[in-house]
Design a protein around this motif. Structure first.
Motif, PDB file in Angstrom:
ATOM      1  N   GLU A 178     137.861 -69.538 -33.179  1.00  0.00           N
ATOM      2  CA  GLU A 178     136.889 -68.503 -33.569  1.00  0.00           C
ATOM      3  C   GLU A 178     135.725 -68.465 -32.588  1.00  0.00           C
ATOM      4  O   GLU A 178     135.246 -67.392 -32.214  1.00  0.00           O
ATOM      5  CB  GLU A 178     136.383 -68.765 -34.993  1.00  0.00           C
ATOM      6  N   ASN A 179     135.283 -69.637 -32.158  1.00  0.00           N
ATOM      7  CA  ASN A 179     134.179 -69.684 -31.200  1.00  0.00           C
ATOM      8  C   ASN A 179     134.499 -68.873 -29.952  1.00  0.00           C
ATOM      9  O   ASN A 179     133.688 -68.076 -29.463  1.00  0.00           O
ATOM     10  CB  ASN A 179     133.891 -71.147 -30.822  1.00  0.00           C
ATOM     11  N   ILE A 180     135.711 -69.040 -29.435  1.00  0.00           N
ATOM     12  CA  ILE A 180     136.048 -68.399 -28.158  1.00  0.00           C
ATOM     13  C   ILE A 180     136.086 -66.886 -28.291  1.00  0.00           C
ATOM     14  O   ILE A 180     135.780 -66.165 -27.351  1.00  0.00           O
ATOM     15  CB  ILE A 180     137.421 -68.891 -27.649  1.00  0.00           C
ATOM     16  N   THR A 184     129.539 -62.931 -31.031  1.00  0.00           N
ATOM     17  CA  THR A 184     128.198 -62.937 -31.626  1.00  0.00           C
ATOM     18  C   THR A 184     127.429 -64.191 -31.217  1.00  0.00           C
ATOM     19  O   THR A 184     126.245 -64.300 -31.529  1.00  0.00           O
ATOM     20  CB  THR A 184     128.282 -62.894 -33.172  1.00  0.00           C
ATOM     21  N   HIS A 185     128.085 -65.144 -30.510  1.00  0.00           N
ATOM     22  CA  HIS A 185     127.367 -66.375 -30.176  1.00  0.00           C
ATOM     23  C   HIS A 185     126.780 -66.350 -28.755  1.00  0.00           C
ATOM     24  O   HIS A 185     126.509 -67.400 -28.167  1.00  0.00           O
ATOM     25  CB  HIS A 185     128.242 -67.614 -30.406  1.00  0.00           C
ATOM     26  N   ALA A 186     126.508 -65.148 -28.237  1.00  0.00           N
ATOM     27  CA  ALA A 186     125.883 -65.049 -26.906  1.00  0.00           C
ATOM     28  C   ALA A 186     124.550 -65.804 -26.864  1.00  0.00           C
ATOM     29  O   ALA A 186     124.135 -66.302 -25.807  1.00  0.00           O
ATOM     30  CB  ALA A 186     125.663 -63.584 -26.534  1.00  0.00           C
ATOM     31  N   LEU A 188     123.848 -68.683 -27.972  1.00  0.00           N
ATOM     32  CA  LEU A 188     124.078 -70.074 -27.561  1.00  0.00           C
ATOM     33  C   LEU A 188     124.074 -70.193 -26.037  1.00  0.00           C
ATOM     34  O   LEU A 188     123.606 -71.181 -25.478  1.00  0.00           O
ATOM     35  CB  LEU A 188     125.431 -70.551 -28.121  1.00  0.00           C
ATOM     36  N   HIS A 189     124.599 -69.153 -25.377  1.00  0.00           N
ATOM     37  CA  HIS A 189     124.740 -69.181 -23.914  1.00  0.00           C
ATOM     38  C   HIS A 189     123.642 -68.362 -23.238  1.00  0.00           C
ATOM     39  O   HIS A 189     123.882 -67.720 -22.220  1.00  0.00           O
ATOM     40  CB  HIS A 189     126.098 -68.598 -23.514  1.00  0.00           C
ATOM     41  N   ARG A 190     122.449 -68.356 -23.832  1.00  0.00           N
ATOM     42  CA  ARG A 190     121.426 -67.444 -23.293  1.00  0.00           C
ATOM     43  C   ARG A 190     120.983 -67.833 -21.897  1.00  0.00           C
ATOM     44  O   ARG A 190     120.409 -67.019 -21.180  1.00  0.00           O
ATOM     45  CB  ARG A 190     120.249 -67.324 -24.255  1.00  0.00           C
ATOM     46  N   PRO A 194     127.690 -66.097 -19.988  1.00  0.00           N
ATOM     47  CA  PRO A 194     129.054 -65.677 -19.617  1.00  0.00           C
ATOM     48  C   PRO A 194     129.371 -64.268 -20.116  1.00  0.00           C
ATOM     49  O   PRO A 194     130.223 -63.591 -19.562  1.00  0.00           O
ATOM     50  CB  PRO A 194     129.941 -66.710 -20.309  1.00  0.00           C
ATOM     51  N   PHE A 195     128.695 -63.823 -21.194  1.00  0.00           N
ATOM     52  CA  PHE A 195     128.848 -62.442 -21.687  1.00  0.00           C
ATOM     53  C   PHE A 195     127.527 -62.076 -22.357  1.00  0.00           C
ATOM     54  O   PHE A 195     126.878 -62.941 -22.957  1.00  0.00           O
ATOM     55  CB  PHE A 195     130.014 -62.333 -22.692  1.00  0.00           C
ATOM     56  N   ILE A 196     127.122 -60.825 -22.189  1.00  0.00           N
ATOM     57  CA  ILE A 196     125.863 -60.406 -22.839  1.00  0.00           C
ATOM     58  C   ILE A 196     126.051 -59.033 -23.484  1.00  0.00           C
ATOM     59  O   ILE A 196     126.944 -58.274 -23.107  1.00  0.00           O
ATOM     60  CB  ILE A 196     124.669 -60.384 -21.852  1.00  0.00           C
ATOM     61  N   GLU A 312     128.373 -76.179 -23.893  1.00  0.00           N
ATOM     62  CA  GLU A 312     127.555 -75.548 -24.939  1.00  0.00           C
ATOM     63  C   GLU A 312     128.410 -75.224 -26.165  1.00  0.00           C
ATOM     64  O   GLU A 312     128.013 -75.464 -27.307  1.00  0.00           O
ATOM     65  CB  GLU A 312     126.904 -74.272 -24.388  1.00  0.00           C
ATOM     66  N   ASP A 313     129.613 -74.686 -25.906  1.00  0.00           N
ATOM     67  CA  ASP A 313     130.517 -74.380 -27.022  1.00  0.00           C
ATOM     68  C   ASP A 313     130.915 -75.655 -27.760  1.00  0.00           C
ATOM     69  O   ASP A 313     130.989 -75.677 -28.991  1.00  0.00           O
ATOM     70  CB  ASP A 313     131.773 -73.674 -26.502  1.00  0.00           C
ATOM     71  N   ALA A 314     131.188 -76.722 -26.979  1.00  0.00           N
ATOM     72  CA  ALA A 314     131.614 -77.991 -27.595  1.00  0.00           C
ATOM     73  C   ALA A 314     130.529 -78.509 -28.519  1.00  0.00           C
ATOM     74  O   ALA A 314     130.794 -78.954 -29.637  1.00  0.00           O
ATOM     75  CB  ALA A 314     131.935 -79.014 -26.506  1.00  0.00           C
TER      76      ALA A 314
HETATM   77 FE   LIG Z   1     131.094 -69.696 -25.939  1.00  0.00          FE
END
Ligand SMILES: [Fe+2]
Ligand code: FES
Length: 369
Positions: A178-180, A184-186, A188-190, A194-196, A312-314
């Motif tokens: 689900e994370n991948i 909606t979890h952009a 986390l990676h602000r 990797p995607f915005i 970050e995802d981990a």
């Molecule tokens: Fe991610």
């Protein structure tokens, strides 16, 4: 440290879709990536796990990888403590030697005047492809008809460069899948970006997969944007899929990935990622990175670009696992409608597996009174 009020439910105790998804296993009648090929050399043996079951994975002196049930027929020691001898595996304790089909073929001690006994443990189909070792933990008869996913870009003389990368995670496999796919979890990676600005434009549930599409700017981070050749690839749209039990993504047919999850048990999994690119350029130029240099560039990219994003995802999915163990009874809150489809697919396939397994055991009980 907070302690949970009760232990999390099992799948059969679970109430509601979220609890069922967080306790379901993955159907064993598929090929699962269990290790990098380079991590198992000739003459080496190691333990791998699938949903609580243990396997002794070994590479014979002939270079072929094999898998046996990780239990000596004698005193039940793990055979992964043992030693590879030629194409066979010898238990460390009394030296019983197992052939690749799981049959005991020799004993390192006397037989007390008895004829050669017959003992056999389970053996499992194994293959190697894309730099990974694949195990089929389910019904071996199904393994011939069920393929490892075909990735044409990674085959043949003009294959795209790809350096597999893997993670060991203390979380349920569904949290990672689900994370991948849930953009909606952009937040986390602000920093890594990797995607915005992702907007879900389509999602579709099919019998064995869920496809999601986002309008989003891909690879907008400070390092990625130096390497992504935006003249050759459309980076404002991304298609992703939960291709049960795997996951893939496609950005403009030039940036692609697969993620192969190995569910070790209810709270541990491994994830093997293949990222492969056909649109990388030398930073500050528009010159494509030559093929001969790509593997090296990808090794560096895994370390400086992809690795930090995955870290970050981990962190997030392991924290989600902690949250689940503490608050499994709290009401589920979900906004992304595609995630409901993901959970339904996971739950349905696991229910189908359990039903088939219980039918098989009933038939067995009738045949063997
Ligand atoms: Fe991610
Ligand atoms: S326990 Fe394996 S040979 Fe005795």
């Amino acid at each position: 440290m907070q302690t949970p009020r009760t232990r999390p439910p099992t799948f059969l105790e679970a109430r509601g879709l979220r609890q069922q998804a967080r306790t379901a296993g993955l159907h064993p009648d598929y090929w699962y990536a269990v290790e990098h090929s380079h991590a198992l050399r000739r003459g080496q043996v190691q333990e791998v796990r699938f949903w609580g079951r243990s396997f002794a994975l070994y590479r014979g002196q002939d270079g072929v990888v094999r898998a046996l049930e990780n239990r000596c027929a004698h005193r039940r020691l793990k055979l992964s403590h043992g030693e590879v001898q030629g194409c066979n595996l010898t238990c460390i304790y009394h030296g019983w030697t197992y052939a690749p089909d799981g049959t005991v073929i020799s004993f390192a001690h006397e037989l007390f005047g008895k004829p050669m006994p017959t003992f056999r443990i389970g053996s499992f189909p194994v293959r190697e492809r894309y730099g990974l070792i694949w195990l089929f933990p389910g019904d071996p008869a199904v393994s011939a008809t069920r393929g490892i996913p075909d990735i044409p870009e990674l085959e043949g003389p003009r294959r795209w460069a790809c350096v597999p990368i893997s993670l060991r995670l203390r979380c349920h496999h569904s949290m990672l899948i689900e994370n991948i796919c849930d953009f909606t979890h952009a937040y986390l990676h602000r920093k890594t970006r990797p995607f915005i600005d992702a907007k879900l434009t389509r999602y579709e549930a099919q019998p064995e997969r869920v496809v999601v599409e986002y309008d989003t700017l891909v690879g907008a981070g400070p390092i990625a944007r130096l390497f992504v050749d935006r003249k050759r690839v459309r980076t404002d749209h991304m298609v992703l899929a939960y291709e049960y039990p795997y996951q893939w993504s496609n950005t403009g047919d030039r940036i692609k990935s697969w993620c192969f999850v190995l569910p070790e048990d209810e709270s541990h999994c491994r994830a093997f990622f293949l990222f492969y690119f056909d649109a990388l350029k030398i930073p500050f130029t528009s010159v494509p990175i030559p093929q001969w240099l790509l593997t090296y560039v990808l090794k560096v990219a895994n370390r400086v670009l992809i690795g930090p994003i995955l870290a970050e995802d981990a962190f997030a999915v392991e924290a989600e696992q902690e949250g689940w163990e503490l608050h499994h009874d709290a009401p589920a809150a979900e906004l992304n409608p595609a995630m409901v489809e993901f959970q339904q697919l996971t739950v349905r396939r696991w229910q189908e597996y359990l039903e088939a397994a219980s039918r098989r055991s009933m038939v067995k009980a009738q045949v063997q009174p």
